[in-house]
Design an enzyme around this catalytic site. Structure first.
Site, mmCIF file in Angstrom:
data_model
loop_
_atom_site.group_PDB
_atom_site.id
_atom_site.type_symbol
_atom_site.label_atom_id
_atom_site.label_comp_id
_atom_site.label_asym_id
_atom_site.label_seq_id
_atom_site.Cartn_x
_atom_site.Cartn_y
_atom_site.Cartn_z
ATOM 1 N N GLY A 1 0.842 -1.191 0.000
ATOM 2 C CA GLY A 1 0.000 0.000 0.000
ATOM 3 C C GLY A 1 0.874 1.236 0.000
ATOM 4 N N CYS B 1 5.475 -6.167 1.370
ATOM 5 C CA CYS B 1 5.797 -4.744 1.384
ATOM 6 C C CYS B 1 5.136 -4.053 2.581
ATOM 7 C CB CYS B 1 5.389 -4.135 0.036
ATOM 8 S SG CYS B 1 6.227 -2.595 -0.262
ATOM 9 N N TYR B 2 4.122 -3.201 2.366
ATOM 10 C CA TYR B 2 3.467 -2.558 3.517
ATOM 11 C C TYR B 2 2.970 -3.619 4.514
ATOM 12 C CZ TYR B 2 0.230 0.319 6.212
ATOM 13 O OH TYR B 2 -0.426 0.958 7.226
ATOM 14 N N HIS C 1 7.658 -7.451 -4.027
ATOM 15 C CA HIS C 1 6.358 -7.814 -4.602
ATOM 16 C C HIS C 1 6.481 -9.078 -5.460
ATOM 17 C CE1 HIS C 1 4.090 -4.176 -3.548
ATOM 18 N NE2 HIS C 1 5.249 -3.548 -3.687
ATOM 19 N N GLU D 1 4.122 -10.698 -6.735
ATOM 20 C CA GLU D 1 3.008 -10.738 -7.693
ATOM 21 C C GLU D 1 3.322 -10.018 -9.006
ATOM 22 O OE1 GLU D 1 3.267 -9.005 -4.991
ATOM 23 O OE2 GLU D 1 2.224 -7.089 -5.048
ATOM 24 N N SER E 1 -18.230 -1.028 -26.989
ATOM 25 C CA SER E 1 -17.300 -0.202 -27.757
ATOM 26 C C SER E 1 -16.590 -1.018 -28.824
ATOM 27 C CB SER E 1 -16.255 0.401 -26.822
ATOM 28 O OG SER E 1 -15.392 -0.625 -26.365
ATOM 29 N N GLY E 2 -16.783 -2.351 -28.777
ATOM 30 C CA GLY E 2 -16.102 -3.211 -29.728
ATOM 31 C C GLY E 2 -14.758 -3.688 -29.215
ATOM 32 N N ASP F 1 -13.200 -5.916 -23.690
ATOM 33 C CA ASP F 1 -13.921 -5.926 -22.413
ATOM 34 C C ASP F 1 -15.428 -5.842 -22.633
ATOM 35 O OD1 ASP F 1 -11.371 -5.787 -21.499
ATOM 36 O OD2 ASP F 1 -11.471 -3.702 -20.854
ATOM 37 N N SER F 2 -15.836 -4.836 -23.402
ATOM 38 C CA SER F 2 -17.283 -4.679 -23.562
ATOM 39 C C SER F 2 -17.852 -5.807 -24.424
ATOM 40 C CB SER F 2 -17.621 -3.305 -24.116
ATOM 41 O OG SER F 2 -17.073 -3.127 -25.382
ATOM 42 N N SER F 3 -17.031 -6.373 -25.310
ATOM 43 C CA SER F 3 -17.530 -7.495 -26.121
ATOM 44 C C SER F 3 -17.781 -8.715 -25.247
ATOM 45 C CB SER F 3 -16.528 -7.869 -27.211
ATOM 46 O OG SER F 3 -16.281 -6.768 -28.031
ATOM 47 N N LYS G 1 -7.082 -7.998 -17.858
ATOM 48 C CA LYS G 1 -7.275 -8.142 -19.303
ATOM 49 C C LYS G 1 -7.019 -9.573 -19.801
ATOM 50 C CE LYS G 1 -7.647 -4.756 -21.945
ATOM 51 N NZ LYS G 1 -8.857 -3.949 -21.997
#
Ligand code: XMP
Length: 514
Positions: free
Chosen positions: A59, A86-87, A173, A175, A227-228, A231-233, A370
């Site tokens: 963080g 980390c934090y 980190h 990750e 939007s094509g 994600d939106s697809s 993504k």
């Protein structure tokens, strides 16, 4: 069946959700929970899951700040394995009365740690490991019930573990992909320390998203912003399965799409078996953006105008719900969490106006990255052209044209962008790139055309490699291809006199310029 689950306590770190998805990548379920969760709340979660361990995320705070997010110390007494990153590591050290101090020199970026003892989370690692550090506070000493597992030149206690309890802390980190053996470290924690079984899979997630949408929308109607982009697809494909013909997909043409894009989207989704509406909103967007220079104001205006268009269409179709393809990084960068910093306003998150005429906005992909979305797209059988499309921001070229937007600038940006896209794709580079595009800067420069002086725009070419857009590297495009791009842009777009290549990583830059 209950999934073995690792909870990630969220301290506001940019990479918090990445921890969750790295765990899920191993077939173990993971949920992000608030940092101040109590032991009783964790026990209650066991009705749904089989909680096997906890990760305390990083963080931006220092443990010394008055407002610094804390943890209920009882959480460390539950006999559950704990991994502080980390934090999270500094917090465990502070609670254990170790010596945590603000380091005079903050470490940031790639570092090498010396592994003193390769046990537990560090099992199987070599004496020297390449890791990603990003911290200000440093642990200088631990109390006798802890042992030191690793150090660096600047951090005497870069990793530790409790001698009797399964509590670990790492200064770095694991990750983030830049930590070379980060995946092994997390696997060690999940399987060796927490002893999880890998009994979760991606398909379960699609079922969960469909079930949730059905439960929320019931018999009502919904519209989805399409939007094509991938994600939106994907969100549309999931929502179509959940809601069938109660769903209308709306494509808003705000005028800042790339060349040929509205036509391509119509062709792809017109035959999709859902209600499909194409809204021509070019003029109203341009009017609203007249004279606006500040990037955050641009984003807010676009976010609001999208909603207004959706509301008008919803009124006609009787839709009460709005579904969006927002994914996790959009939300984190918009600063939706209490302890994280706002980087930029993604149009579909913090760009939303305060008053909205929808009963609710639903975001089925809100926890995904993504490449998880791409996996879902493949599982849903979406066409390759959509699965492999490069990400494109909702506000489109509006955030790639620096300064005030004008129709002429949009034309120049579209032409330059088409050339970048064509050359990258024609030369087989697209596959390894996250994104590639042109930015129309607000700088002008002198040039020479024929024998005459020319004075025109500077176009910046951006090509980035990334796994999930939280970090990115500029791509090392061969000079010959950069030369081709530059020659073509200055020849084919006479308004441009100069082309430059952006050689900045993220961080410190972002991928988009605005
Ligand atoms: P940045 O520029 O923050 O972008 O490094 C990270 C990723 O997000 C995309 N992006 C957006 N996507 N709405 C979106 O749907 C937005 O407002 C938006 N802004 C940035 C960007 O293209 C990159 O892939």
């Amino acid at each position: 069946m209950k999934y073995d689950t690792v909870l990630v306590l969220d301290f506001g770190g940019q990479y918090c959700h990445l921890i969750g998805r790295r765990i899920r990548e191993n077939g173990v379920y993971s949920e992000i929970v608030p940092h101040d969760i109590t032991p009783d709340e964790i026990k209650a979660l066991n009705e749904k899951f089989n909680v096997k361990g906890l990760v305390l995320s990083g963080g931006p705070a220092s443990v010394y700040e008055a407002e610094a997010p804390k943890i209920d110390p009882g959480v460390l007494e539950m006999n559950l394995p704990v991994l502080g990153l980390c934090y999270g590591q500094q917090l465990i050290a502070q609670i254990a009365n170790g010596k945590v101090e603000r380091a005079a020199c903050k470490e940031f970026g790639i570092a090498y740690v010396a592994i003193d003892k390769n046990v537990g989370v560090l099992k199987g690692l070599s004496k020297k490991e390449k890791v990603w550090m990003s911290h200000g506070d440093t642990v200088f000493a631990m109390t006798p019930e802890y042992e030191v597992l690793a150090h660096t030149e600047n951090c005497p206690v870069a990793a530790f573990r409790h001698k009797r309890k399964p509590i670990y802390g790492l200064q770095w980190h694991p990750e983030v992909v830049h930590t070379e053996h980060g995946a092994e470290m997390l696997r060690n924690f999940i399987f060796e320390v927490c002893r999880c079984k890998a009994n979760w899979q991606m398909e379960d997630l699609i079922g969960k998203m469909i079930k949730e949408l059905k439960a929320e929308v019931g018999d009502a109607k919904a519209i989805i912003g399409l939007s094509g982009g991938i994600d939106s697809s994907v969100a549309t494909a999931v929502a179509a399965q959940a809601l069938g013909d109660m769903l209308t997909a709306v494509f808003v043409d705000h005028g800042f799409m790339r060349e040929g894009e509205p036509e391509a989207i119509k062709a792809a989704f017109g035959s999709y078996g859902i209600n499909f509406v194409m809204a021509n909103a070019k003029q109203r967007f341009m009017e609203k953006l007249k004279g606006v220079v500040d990037p955050e104001r641009k984003r807010k205006i676009i976010g609001e105008e999208f909603i207004r268009v959706f509301e008008e269409i919803a009124e006609k179709s009787g839709a009460e719900f709005l579904i969006q393809g927002t994914i996790y990084p959009d939300r984190i960068e918009s600063g939706f969490r209490k302890h994280s910093d706002k980087i930029k306003t993604h149009h579909n998150v913090a760009g939303l106006p305060a008053r909205i005429k929808f009963r609710k906005i639903l975001e089925p992909l809100r926890d995904l990255y993504k490449d998880e979305v791409r996996k879902v797209a493949k599982m849903l059988g979406l066409p390759q052209a959509i699965v492999n499309r490069q990400p494109f921001p909702g506000p489109g070229l509006a955030v790639r044209i620096i300064g005030e937007l004008t129709e002429d600038k949009v034309k120049v940006a579209k032409k330059a962008d088409r050339i970048v896209t064509e050359e990258i794709e024609r030369n087989g580079l697209a596959e390894n790139l996250w994104q590639y595009f042109a930015v129309l800067t607000d700088t002008k420069a002198t040039g020479v055309r024929g024998d005459a002086r020319a004075y025109g725009y500077v176009v910046a070419v951006r090509a980035a490699e990334s796994r999930e857009a939280m970090t990115a590297s500029f791509a090392r495009i061969p000079y010959e291809i950069l030369e081709k791009i530059s020659t073509r842009i200055t020849n084919e777009v006479p308004e441009v006199t100069r082309v430059v290549y952006d050689v900045t990583h993220k961080p410190p830059a972002t991928i988009e310029w605005e």
